[in-house]
Scaffold this motif. Structure first.
Motif, PDB file in Angstrom:
ATOM      1  N   SER A 152      34.385  27.231 -71.756  1.00 25.70           N
ATOM      2  CA  SER A 152      34.690  27.763 -70.439  1.00 25.70           C
ATOM      3  C   SER A 152      33.714  27.217 -69.407  1.00 25.70           C
ATOM      4  CB  SER A 152      34.622  29.298 -70.475  1.00 25.70           C
ATOM      5  OG  SER A 152      33.299  29.720 -70.756  1.00 25.70           O
ATOM      6  N   SER A 153      34.053  27.440 -68.124  1.00 22.74           N
ATOM      7  CA  SER A 153      33.188  26.943 -67.056  1.00 22.74           C
ATOM      8  C   SER A 153      31.857  27.675 -67.012  1.00 22.74           C
ATOM      9  CB  SER A 153      33.895  27.084 -65.705  1.00 22.74           C
ATOM     10  OG  SER A 153      34.235  28.445 -65.460  1.00 22.74           O
ATOM     11  N   ASP A 154      31.768  28.857 -67.637  1.00 26.72           N
ATOM     12  CA  ASP A 154      30.535  29.626 -67.662  1.00 26.72           C
ATOM     13  C   ASP A 154      29.653  29.285 -68.857  1.00 26.72           C
ATOM     14  OD1 ASP A 154      31.335  30.958 -65.370  1.00 26.72           O
ATOM     15  OD2 ASP A 154      32.367  32.523 -66.488  1.00 26.72           O
ATOM     16  N   ALA A 155      30.022  28.319 -69.654  1.00 28.11           N
ATOM     17  CA  ALA A 155      29.227  27.946 -70.817  1.00 28.11           C
ATOM     18  C   ALA A 155      27.872  27.423 -70.367  1.00 28.11           C
ATOM     19  CB  ALA A 155      29.954  26.879 -71.635  1.00 28.11           C
ATOM     20  N   PRO A 156      26.784  27.789 -71.048  1.00 28.59           N
ATOM     21  CA  PRO A 156      25.446  27.338 -70.633  1.00 28.59           C
ATOM     22  C   PRO A 156      25.322  25.822 -70.689  1.00 28.59           C
ATOM     23  CG  PRO A 156      25.378  28.375 -72.806  1.00 28.59           C
ATOM     24  CD  PRO A 156      26.733  28.643 -72.240  1.00 28.59           C
ATOM     25  N   ARG A 157      24.704  25.252 -69.659  1.00 30.07           N
ATOM     26  CA  ARG A 157      24.572  23.804 -69.563  1.00 30.07           C
ATOM     27  C   ARG A 157      23.261  23.283 -70.117  1.00 30.07           C
ATOM     28  NH1 ARG A 157      25.812  23.698 -63.252  1.00 30.07           N
ATOM     29  NH2 ARG A 157      24.481  25.533 -63.509  1.00 30.07           N
ATOM     30  N   ASN A 158      22.316  24.176 -70.384  1.00 26.70           N
ATOM     31  CA  ASN A 158      21.025  23.750 -70.915  1.00 26.70           C
ATOM     32  C   ASN A 158      20.385  24.911 -71.664  1.00 26.70           C
ATOM     33  OD1 ASN A 158      19.744  25.402 -68.806  1.00 26.70           O
ATOM     34  ND2 ASN A 158      20.352  23.743 -67.423  1.00 26.70           N
ATOM     35  N   ILE A 159      19.173  24.659 -72.166  1.00 27.48           N
ATOM     36  CA  ILE A 159      18.508  25.676 -72.989  1.00 27.48           C
ATOM     37  C   ILE A 159      18.195  26.930 -72.165  1.00 27.48           C
ATOM     38  CG2 ILE A 159      16.419  26.181 -74.306  1.00 27.48           C
ATOM     39  CD1 ILE A 159      16.340  23.293 -75.171  1.00 27.48           C
ATOM     40  N   VAL A 160      17.757  26.743 -70.926  1.00 27.78           N
ATOM     41  CA  VAL A 160      17.394  27.896 -70.089  1.00 27.78           C
ATOM     42  C   VAL A 160      18.605  28.795 -69.855  1.00 27.78           C
ATOM     43  CG1 VAL A 160      16.538  28.606 -67.833  1.00 27.78           C
ATOM     44  CG2 VAL A 160      15.523  26.629 -68.972  1.00 27.78           C
ATOM     45  N   GLU A 161      19.741  28.199 -69.484  1.00 25.83           N
ATOM     46  CA  GLU A 161      20.958  28.992 -69.277  1.00 25.83           C
ATOM     47  C   GLU A 161      21.422  29.621 -70.589  1.00 25.83           C
ATOM     48  OE1 GLU A 161      24.039  26.877 -67.318  1.00 25.83           O
ATOM     49  OE2 GLU A 161      22.849  26.445 -65.527  1.00 25.83           O
ATOM     50  N   GLY A 162      21.222  28.909 -71.699  1.00 24.28           N
ATOM     51  CA  GLY A 162      21.613  29.453 -72.994  1.00 24.28           C
ATOM     52  C   GLY A 162      20.816  30.691 -73.354  1.00 24.28           C
ATOM     53  N   LEU A 163      19.493  30.655 -73.116  1.00 28.01           N
ATOM     54  CA  LEU A 163      18.658  31.821 -73.407  1.00 28.01           C
ATOM     55  C   LEU A 163      18.988  32.982 -72.475  1.00 28.01           C
ATOM     56  CD1 LEU A 163      15.209  30.074 -74.030  1.00 28.01           C
ATOM     57  CD2 LEU A 163      16.820  30.964 -75.719  1.00 28.01           C
ATOM     58  N   HIS A 164      19.271  32.670 -71.210  1.00 28.77           N
ATOM     59  CA  HIS A 164      19.665  33.725 -70.263  1.00 28.77           C
ATOM     60  C   HIS A 164      20.962  34.387 -70.702  1.00 28.77           C
ATOM     61  CE1 HIS A 164      21.582  35.324 -66.588  1.00 28.77           C
ATOM     62  NE2 HIS A 164      20.346  35.660 -66.247  1.00 28.77           N
ATOM     63  N   GLN A 165      21.928  33.566 -71.125  1.00 25.48           N
ATOM     64  CA  GLN A 165      23.201  34.103 -71.594  1.00 25.48           C
ATOM     65  C   GLN A 165      23.023  34.903 -72.882  1.00 25.48           C
ATOM     66  OE1 GLN A 165      26.109  33.727 -69.865  1.00 25.48           O
ATOM     67  NE2 GLN A 165      27.032  35.160 -71.330  1.00 25.48           N
ATOM     68  N   THR A 166      22.077  34.487 -73.723  1.00 26.01           N
ATOM     69  CA  THR A 166      21.805  35.215 -74.963  1.00 26.01           C
ATOM     70  C   THR A 166      21.340  36.631 -74.679  1.00 26.01           C
ATOM     71  OG1 THR A 166      21.235  33.184 -76.153  1.00 26.01           O
ATOM     72  CG2 THR A 166      20.386  35.251 -77.042  1.00 26.01           C
ATOM     73  N   VAL A 167      20.389  36.751 -73.747  1.00 28.71           N
ATOM     74  CA  VAL A 167      19.890  38.081 -73.377  1.00 28.71           C
ATOM     75  C   VAL A 167      21.020  38.945 -72.812  1.00 28.71           C
ATOM     76  CG1 VAL A 167      18.307  39.326 -71.861  1.00 28.71           C
ATOM     77  CG2 VAL A 167      17.556  37.216 -72.977  1.00 28.71           C
ATOM     78  N   GLU A 168      21.859  38.329 -71.987  1.00 23.83           N
ATOM     79  CA  GLU A 168      22.969  39.071 -71.382  1.00 23.83           C
ATOM     80  C   GLU A 168      23.969  39.521 -72.448  1.00 23.83           C
ATOM     81  OE1 GLU A 168      26.553  38.284 -68.127  1.00 23.83           O
ATOM     82  OE2 GLU A 168      24.732  37.057 -68.099  1.00 23.83           O
ATOM     83  N   ASP A 169      24.304  38.638 -73.402  1.00 24.94           N
ATOM     84  CA  ASP A 169      25.265  38.990 -74.448  1.00 24.94           C
ATOM     85  C   ASP A 169      24.751  40.124 -75.331  1.00 24.94           C
ATOM     86  OD1 ASP A 169      27.064  37.078 -73.603  1.00 24.94           O
ATOM     87  OD2 ASP A 169      26.328  35.531 -74.968  1.00 24.94           O
ATOM     88  N   VAL A 170      23.488  40.032 -75.735  1.00 24.64           N
ATOM     89  CA  VAL A 170      22.918  41.058 -76.621  1.00 24.64           C
ATOM     90  C   VAL A 170      22.845  42.407 -75.901  1.00 24.64           C
ATOM     91  CG1 VAL A 170      20.868  41.756 -77.905  1.00 24.64           C
ATOM     92  CG2 VAL A 170      21.638  39.382 -77.989  1.00 24.64           C
ATOM     93  N   SER A 171      22.363  42.402 -74.651  1.00 23.74           N
ATOM     94  CA  SER A 171      22.251  43.658 -73.904  1.00 23.74           C
ATOM     95  C   SER A 171      23.623  44.259 -73.605  1.00 23.74           C
ATOM     96  CB  SER A 171      21.487  43.427 -72.605  1.00 23.74           C
ATOM     97  OG  SER A 171      22.137  42.458 -71.794  1.00 23.74           O
ATOM     98  N   THR A 172      24.611  43.393 -73.313  1.00 25.53           N
ATOM     99  CA  THR A 172      25.965  43.895 -73.053  1.00 25.53           C
ATOM    100  C   THR A 172      26.566  44.520 -74.303  1.00 25.53           C
ATOM    101  OG1 THR A 172      26.336  42.225 -71.336  1.00 25.53           O
ATOM    102  CG2 THR A 172      28.280  43.252 -72.310  1.00 25.53           C
ATOM    103  N   GLY A 173      26.390  43.872 -75.441  1.00 20.97           N
ATOM    104  CA  GLY A 173      26.908  44.430 -76.690  1.00 20.97           C
ATOM    105  C   GLY A 173      26.282  45.771 -77.025  1.00 20.97           C
ATOM    106  N   LEU A 174      24.980  45.884 -76.829  1.00 21.35           N
ATOM    107  CA  LEU A 174      24.297  47.158 -77.100  1.00 21.35           C
ATOM    108  C   LEU A 174      24.762  48.240 -76.133  1.00 21.35           C
ATOM    109  CD1 LEU A 174      22.130  48.638 -78.724  1.00 21.35           C
ATOM    110  CD2 LEU A 174      20.442  47.833 -77.055  1.00 21.35           C
ATOM    111  N   PHE A 175      24.911  47.875 -74.861  1.00 22.69           N
ATOM    112  CA  PHE A 175      25.339  48.861 -73.858  1.00 22.69           C
ATOM    113  C   PHE A 175      26.752  49.358 -74.144  1.00 22.69           C
ATOM    114  CE2 PHE A 175      27.553  49.691 -69.828  1.00 22.69           C
ATOM    115  CZ  PHE A 175      26.770  50.718 -69.331  1.00 22.69           C
ATOM    116  N   LYS A 176      27.670  48.436 -74.437  1.00 19.31           N
ATOM    117  CA  LYS A 176      29.049  48.836 -74.716  1.00 19.31           C
ATOM    118  C   LYS A 176      29.140  49.670 -75.985  1.00 19.31           C
ATOM    119  CE  LYS A 176      31.433  45.058 -72.351  1.00 19.31           C
ATOM    120  NZ  LYS A 176      32.134  45.952 -71.415  1.00 19.31           N
ATOM    121  N   GLY A 177      28.332  49.337 -76.982  1.00 23.46           N
ATOM    122  CA  GLY A 177      28.365  50.117 -78.219  1.00 23.46           C
ATOM    123  C   GLY A 177      27.889  51.536 -78.021  1.00 23.46           C
TER     124      GLY A 177
END
Length: 281
Positions: A149-174
């Motif tokens: 997708s167009s929101d896919a991380p383009r580098n390591i920094v964006e990848g780590l930022h997206q990782t934090v967002e994914d983990v926190s979102t999963g915990l919040f929704k659960g």
């Protein structure tokens, strides 16, 4: 059934399996139609059986081992032949060949390993998400996830930022689902919906944080992969929403306003789940 949906999500993701069938040429054939058809079927069946291993080695849940092998083979090939070609030209070309070969080896091995890890964790995340029994959650995840997708991380920094967002979102929704799901269920279907919501909330409390972790790992590896070799999809983004069709399905002149309204309606239906399912009719 959630378990069957999870298994199908794991086994239906295949990455570029190159099944190629050679043409069968028959000249001056004199045979009954049944015999001719049998010969054609046998030829293509044999080719498919011989290439079935390519299909198996392209499963994303296995990390697409075929793609990993091709990447590593390319890196090893360049690391050996680039210096060999350079040494035939002279010492300076030999040094440049060593650098080119070493870079190719590092890039291809790093790309292959990160791509493999990303496909495994991404497939696991898709399979676990199906166990949540939450259609609204699955629809939202389908709209926002995807390595291409167009929101896919383009580098390591964006990848780590997206990782934090994914983990926190999963915990919040659960955690919040334990409260919100029974309430929504009771509002829609009374006692039956309340107990169904309790079950969804209890399962989601375990499943959704795990999905968040899996998605986070996939985002991190996607960032590493695109740092090694920028994805071609990053520069290919849609310039306008898809055009709308006429009342009878005919192609019409592009109207940006109509296209934006149709796209917004489609996203609302996908996110709204059961509450907006009737709008699609």
């Amino acid at each position: 059934i959630p378990v069957l949906s999870a298994v199908s999500a794991l086994l239906t993701n295949i990455d570029r399996a190159p099944i190629r069938l050679k043409a069968l040429e028959l000249i001056n054939i004199f045979a009954p139609p049944g015999t001719l058809a049998e010969s054609i079927i046998d030829s293509y069946r044999e080719q498919v059986v011989q290439q079935a291993y390519k299909l198996f080695l392209s499963f994303e849940v296995l990390g697409n081992p075929r793609g990993l092998f091709n990447r590593m083979a390319t890196g090893v090939h360049d690391a050996f032949y680039e210096p060999l070609h350079g040494i035939l030209q002279g010492p300076e070309d030999f040094a440049q060949g060593v650098l080119r070969g070493g870079k190719s080896l590092a890039v291809n091995v790093g790309y292959g390993l990160s791509d493999t890890a990303g496909k495994i964790t991404g497939s696991i995340g898709k399979g676990l998400a199906e166990l949540s029994m939450d259609r609204e959650y699955l629809a939202r995840r389908a709209c926002t996830s995807g390595a291409g997708s167009s929101d896919a991380p383009r580098n390591i920094v964006e990848g780590l930022h997206q990782t934090v967002e994914d983990v926190s979102t999963g915990l919040f929704k659960g955690v919040t689902g334990v409260v919100t799901k029974p309430i929504k269920g009771a509002q829609q279907k009374g006692f039956e919906g309340f107990f169904k919501g309790m079950a969804q909330g209890a399962v989601g409390l375990v499943v959704k944080p795990l999905v968040g972790v899996a998605d986070g790992l996939a985002s991190a590896t996607e960032g590493i992969k695109n740092t090694m070799e920028p994805s071609q999809t990053q520069s290919m983004q849609r310039q306008r929403p898809p055009r709308t069709l006429g009342f009878f399905g005919e192609i019409c002149v592009v109207n940006i306003s109509d296209a934006q309204v149709a796209q917004l309606l489609a996203e609302t239906i996908a996110i709204g789940g059961e509450r907006t399912r009737g709008l699609s009719d």
